[in-house]
Scaffold this active site. Sequence first.
Site, PDB file in Angstrom:
ATOM      1  N   PHE A   9       0.757  -0.955   0.117  1.00 34.61           N
ATOM      2  CA  PHE A   9       0.049   0.273  -0.057  1.00 34.61           C
ATOM      3  C   PHE A   9       0.948   1.339  -0.628  1.00 34.61           C
ATOM      4  CE2 PHE A   9      -3.662   1.445   1.897  1.00 34.61           C
ATOM      5  CZ  PHE A   9      -4.794   1.723   0.875  1.00 34.61           C
ATOM      6  N   THR A  87       4.843  -4.654  -4.015  1.00 31.78           N
ATOM      7  CA  THR A  87       5.358  -4.793  -3.117  1.00 31.78           C
ATOM      8  C   THR A  87       7.202  -4.063  -3.797  1.00 31.78           C
ATOM      9  OG1 THR A  87       5.981  -7.053  -2.590  1.00 31.78           O
ATOM     10  CG2 THR A  87       4.852  -6.404  -1.468  1.00 31.78           C
ATOM     11  N   GLU A 140       1.430  -7.041 -16.602  1.00 30.76           N
ATOM     12  CA  GLU A 140       2.042  -5.784 -17.685  1.00 30.76           C
ATOM     13  C   GLU A 140       3.060  -4.579 -17.237  1.00 30.76           C
ATOM     14  OE1 GLU A 140       0.082  -5.677 -21.619  1.00 30.76           O
ATOM     15  OE2 GLU A 140       2.147  -3.546 -20.828  1.00 30.76           O
ATOM     16  N   VAL A 143       7.178  -3.543 -17.061  1.00 31.07           N
ATOM     17  CA  VAL A 143       7.208  -2.887 -18.392  1.00 31.07           C
ATOM     18  C   VAL A 143       6.853  -1.624 -18.335  1.00 31.07           C
ATOM     19  CG1 VAL A 143       8.427  -3.517 -20.111  1.00 31.07           C
ATOM     20  CG2 VAL A 143       8.112  -5.632 -18.784  1.00 31.07           C
ATOM     21  N   GLY A 145       5.390   0.611 -17.377  1.00 30.35           N
ATOM     22  CA  GLY A 145       4.266   1.707 -17.280  1.00 30.35           C
ATOM     23  C   GLY A 145       2.887   1.452 -17.532  1.00 30.35           C
ATOM     24  N   GLU A 201      13.496   4.730  -8.425  1.00 28.05           N
ATOM     25  CA  GLU A 201      12.926   3.880  -7.161  1.00 28.05           C
ATOM     26  C   GLU A 201      13.629   4.354  -5.972  1.00 28.05           C
ATOM     27  OE1 GLU A 201      12.675   0.425  -8.056  1.00 28.05           O
ATOM     28  OE2 GLU A 201      11.465   1.837 -10.211  1.00 28.05           O
ATOM     29  N   ASP A 212      16.747  -1.267 -13.375  1.00 26.88           N
ATOM     30  CA  ASP A 212      16.319  -1.489 -13.991  1.00 26.88           C
ATOM     31  C   ASP A 212      15.205  -1.852 -15.099  1.00 26.88           C
ATOM     32  OD1 ASP A 212      12.885  -0.724 -13.334  1.00 26.88           O
ATOM     33  OD2 ASP A 212      13.328   0.130 -14.652  1.00 26.88           O
ATOM     34  N   LYS A 216      13.252  -5.623 -16.529  1.00 24.67           N
ATOM     35  CA  LYS A 216      12.342  -5.280 -17.407  1.00 24.67           C
ATOM     36  C   LYS A 216      12.705  -6.288 -19.044  1.00 24.67           C
ATOM     37  CE  LYS A 216      10.400  -1.369 -15.522  1.00 24.67           C
ATOM     38  NZ  LYS A 216      11.425   0.597 -16.194  1.00 24.67           N
ATOM     39  N   GLY A 309       5.165   6.218 -12.544  1.00 24.76           N
ATOM     40  CA  GLY A 309       4.185   6.859 -11.945  1.00 24.76           C
ATOM     41  C   GLY A 309       2.682   6.350 -11.015  1.00 24.76           C
TER      42      GLY A 309
HETATM   43  N1  HSE Z   1      12.253   4.192 -11.807  1.00 24.01           N
HETATM   44  C1  HSE Z   1      11.270   3.487 -13.118  1.00 24.01           C
HETATM   45  C2  HSE Z   1      11.476   4.533 -13.691  1.00 24.01           C
HETATM   46  C3  HSE Z   1      10.399   3.253 -12.333  1.00 24.01           C
HETATM   47  O1  HSE Z   1      12.509   5.178 -13.781  1.00 24.01           O
HETATM   48  O2  HSE Z   1      11.017   3.699 -15.002  1.00 24.01           O
HETATM   49  C4  HSE Z   1       9.669   2.457 -12.339  1.00 24.01           C
HETATM   50  O3  HSE Z   1      10.168   1.206 -13.445  1.00 24.01           O
END
Ligand code: HSE
Length: 331
Positions: A9, A87, A140, A143, A145, A201, A212, A216, A309
């Site tokens: 949350f 989480t 979904e 990867v 957003g 992050e 990150d 992905k 976001g």
């Molecule tokens: N920190 C990541 C980004 C966000 O900047 O794209 C979500 O994976």
Amino acid sequence: MIRIALIGFGTVGRGFAKALAENREIIEKKIGKFRISAICDSKSSITGDFTIEEALRYKLEKGRLPESIGVEEIIEQGAFDVIVETTPTDVFSGEPGLGYIKKVLLSGRDVITSNKGPLVVAYHELIKLAEKHNARIGFEATVGGAMPVIKMIRDGLAGNRVKRIRGILNGTTNYILSRMEKEKAPYPQILSEAQELGIAEADPSYDVDGIDAGAKLVILANSVFGKDVRFEDVSIRGITRITPEAFEIAVEKGYTIRLIAEADENGKLEVSPRLVKLTNPLAIYGTLNAVLIETDLAGEVFVIGRGAGEKETASALISDLVDFYGNGSFD
Ligand code: HSE
């Protein structure tokens, strides 16, 4: 009535809950009535009869939720049809999300997650576990957003051979590089501004070191190309050594620098800063993500969208919910 248990949350979990409340009418037209039957964060929970608004208000005022029932107990009680797991990501252990997800799939219930860690560590294990127990796992939101990639390739490009995927999968570094290009400022200064935007992050080295984007790429390679690759298989170079001077030289010659993630059918897996022509569609600005998908039948398909976001990640989570429980129509 579809019962959703929400695990996590924080920004993403709360964003999902808010979006469910705000778009309830649109969503219920597609999946019928739903309710959130339980919410857990790392220390507290709420179960029984409550509204989304009450849970959000309680958390905002008290910094926690009213009960202390743990995630494991909520999963064991099983008063839900689907778990939405938001989480924080740990791409090396996958925990704590990995353990939760396995437990839910073992019980034959569906999982929707925004957490990259479990899929990076155990993609094929989770897919097989879901199949064995007649459950589903939607990812979904892991990867790009809000940018639709996974289901767009699975459904919209179904029947194509995907040859290569190349793109920008991290909004924080794209924001930093865009600003370096325009303002010639060094990256640490811009990073703190990206953190204020709330897209970086929790540990920003995940962004700037390319972790990150690499995570992905592993999810894309395993799902889209059917590979069995791990995080260690990705060749990764982040953006920390890029200087304002490098940008000056690049721009003079008609190029910019972007952190490009690339996977192909022959096993290439690479995240690195690359020169990109200023006229190339991948020369995007700000926190956007974009991918160029090369296929045999459809040719090239280009997708661009917001890669991070609160609302954007909620959009992807909800798209999995509708994919699982919707009737597939526009109404
Ligand atoms: N920190 C990541 C980004 C966000 O900047 O794209 C979500 O994976």
